[in-house]
Write a protein that holds these residues in place. Structure first.
Motif: not given
Length: 218
Positions: A58-75
């Motif tokens: 799910h998109g929610d889980d993808v978003c969480r993964a990006v945030v938790e990774s600390g990546a500079a990627t904006r969502v």
């Protein structure tokens, strides 16, 4: 400036990608959350355009993964749900922006541009170096007061070199930021585009080739 579009409707995904490519972004497209996580693990993206209701992961889980990774990627999260509680929930997951469907493509690209500015170190609205003046918002370039008309990839290539602030940018970095994952690493497209860019910039030459390393504008 590299963007990953995650949208499970192929026609919509292709339409978003085509629009953003016209804005000089390098765009990759996937149709589900699992594929999105795979791309995010191997590529650095400035912005993730993420449909919330996607299959597999799910998109929610993808978003969480990006945030938790600390990546500079904006969502930038997309969804058909327009209720305030849905927008609040999406933002609470760590998304940087939220856009309800249906949307205007002009608004989408404006929001992506805004997120790119947040993903990267702050840069002035107009870039200047070695007699060059680049206005990214208007897509205008001049050298010593003379206007230069550049194709999209030429403009993106020049912008990356100027943003480097005199540092050398490798061919691999330029291919990753200006093109997309489908580019053949052995292609001569960078060399050809660089040749055309140099011709349009005129003399004296300002784009320097550092043998075995890359390119720079001093």
């Amino acid at each position: 400036m590299r963007v990953l579009v995650v949208e499970d409707e192929p026609i919509m995904a292709d339409a978003i990608a085509e629009w953003l490519r016209r804005e000089t972004f390098a765009v990759d497209v996937v149709l589900d959350g699992d594929a999105a996580l795979e791309r995010l693990a191997v590529n650095d993206y400035d912005v993730l355009v993420l449909d919330r209701d996607i299959p597999v992961v799910h998109g929610d889980d993808v978003c969480r993964a990006v945030v938790e990774s600390g990546a500079a990627t904006r969502v930038l999260m997309l969804t058909a749900a327009s209720a305030v509680r849905d927008r609040v929930q999406g933002l609470s997951l760590g998304a940087d922006d939220y856009l309800s469907k249906p949307f205007a493509f002009a608004e989408l690209s404006a929001r992506v541009h805004a997120l790119v500015r947040r993903a990267r170190p702050a840069a002035p609205p107009v870039l200047e170096r070695a007699g060059l003046r680049i206005d990214p918002a208007r897509r205008e370039v001049s050298r010593d007061g003379h206007w230069i008309l550049l194709a999209n990839k030429e403009f993106a290539l020049l912008t990356e070199l100027v943003l480097a602030g005199g540092a050398v940018v490798s061919a691999e970095q330029l291919l990753e930021k200006v093109w997309d994952e489908h580019i053949d690493p052995f292609t001569n497209v960078l060399r050809v585009t660089m040749m055309k860019l140099r011709r349009k910039l005129g003399d004296p030459p300002i784009v320097e080739t550092v043998a075995g390393v890359g390119y720079r504008i001093r």
